[in-house]
Design an enzyme around this catalytic site. Structure first.
Site, PDB file in Angstrom:
ATOM      1  CG  ASP A  22      -0.234   0.336   2.521  1.00  0.00           C
ATOM      2  OD1 ASP A  22       1.096   0.083   2.363  1.00  0.00           O
ATOM      3  OD2 ASP A  22      -1.050   0.349   3.594  1.00  0.00           O
ATOM      4  CB  CYS A  80       1.311  -2.398   4.778  1.00  0.00           C
ATOM      5  SG  CYS A  80       1.011  -3.072   6.728  1.00  0.00           S
TER       6      CYS A  80
END
Ligand code: RB5
Length: 169
Positions: A22, A80
Site C-alpha cells: 500500500d 504496508c
C-alpha cells in the site's frame, strides 16, 4: 487445500515471486523490485502501481496472497506501513502463511519449520538494506518437512477447511 512441498520443484519455482504494497510500503517496494530483478528474480507486481495516500493494503495484499496460494508465484512479499495489516490480510487467504519479519532468524526459521510463503515488511520500519537481507534469507530458505512440522501444518489446514465450511464454501 493442496500445498506443494516438493523441495526440488520449489527451487525451480522460487525464481518467480510476487510483491505488493500500500502507500506505506510503496517506496520500499519500488527499491526492492529493482534489486530483486537485478539479481535474477522474476517479480510480479500486484500494486499499488502509483502512490495514493489513502489506499488500502487488502486491495493489493489479498490478490498477492491468492497468487501464492494458487502457486502462480512461489513466494510473496507484502508491505504496508508497519507490516501488521499486510500480515493480517494475507493470513485470511487459505494456503497463505504470512508473517511480519524483522529479524534474520525468523526469516529462515519461518520457512524451515512453518513453510511461511509470504514475508511481510513494514515500509516505515525496515530500511531497504535490511529488507533486502531479510528477503534474501527468506527466498533461500526451504521447508524441512519433518514429521512434527507437517503435523502442525495439517492442523492449520484442517482449521482452514472448517472455516471454509462455516462460510458455506
Ligand atoms: C497506512 O497508513 C497504515 O495504516 C498501513 O500501511 C499499515 O501500516 C497497516 O498495518
Amino acid at each position: 487445500m493442496n500445498v506443494k512441498r516438493n523441495s526440488n520443484k520449489h527451487i525451480m519455482e522460487v525464481l518467480r515471486i510476487g510483491i505488493a504494497a500500500d502507500h506505506g510500503g510503496f517506496e520500499l517496494k519500488k527499491h526492492l523490485i529493482a534489486m530483486l530483478k537485478e539479481i535474477g528474480y522474476e517479480v510480479m507486481d500486484f500494486g499499488a502501481h502509483e502512490l495514493v495516500a489513502g489506499d488500502d493494503y487488502p486491495d493489493f495484499v489479498i490478490p498477492l496472497a491468492r497468487a501464492v496460494a494458487k502457486g502462480e508465484v512461489a513466494r510473496g512479499i507484502a508491505i504496508c506501513g508497519s507490516g501488521v495489516g499486510a500480515s493480517v490480510a494475507a493470513n485470511k487467504v487459505p494456503g497463505a502463511r504470512a508473517a511480519l519479519i524483522t529479524d534474520s532468524f525468523s526469516a529462515h526459521q519461518g520457512v524451515e519449520d512453518d513453510d511461511m510463503n509470504i514475508m511481510c515488511l513494514g515500509g516505515r520500519v525496515t530500511g531497504v538494506a535490511l529488507a533486502m537481507d531479510l528477503i534474501t534469507i527468506f527466498l533461500n530458505a526451504r521447508f524441512k518437512g519433518d514429521e512434527r512440522f507437517m503435523r502442525r501444518l495439517s492442523k492449520v489446514e484442517a482449521l482452514e477447511k472448517v472455516n471454509r465450511s462455516y462460510a458455506g464454501k
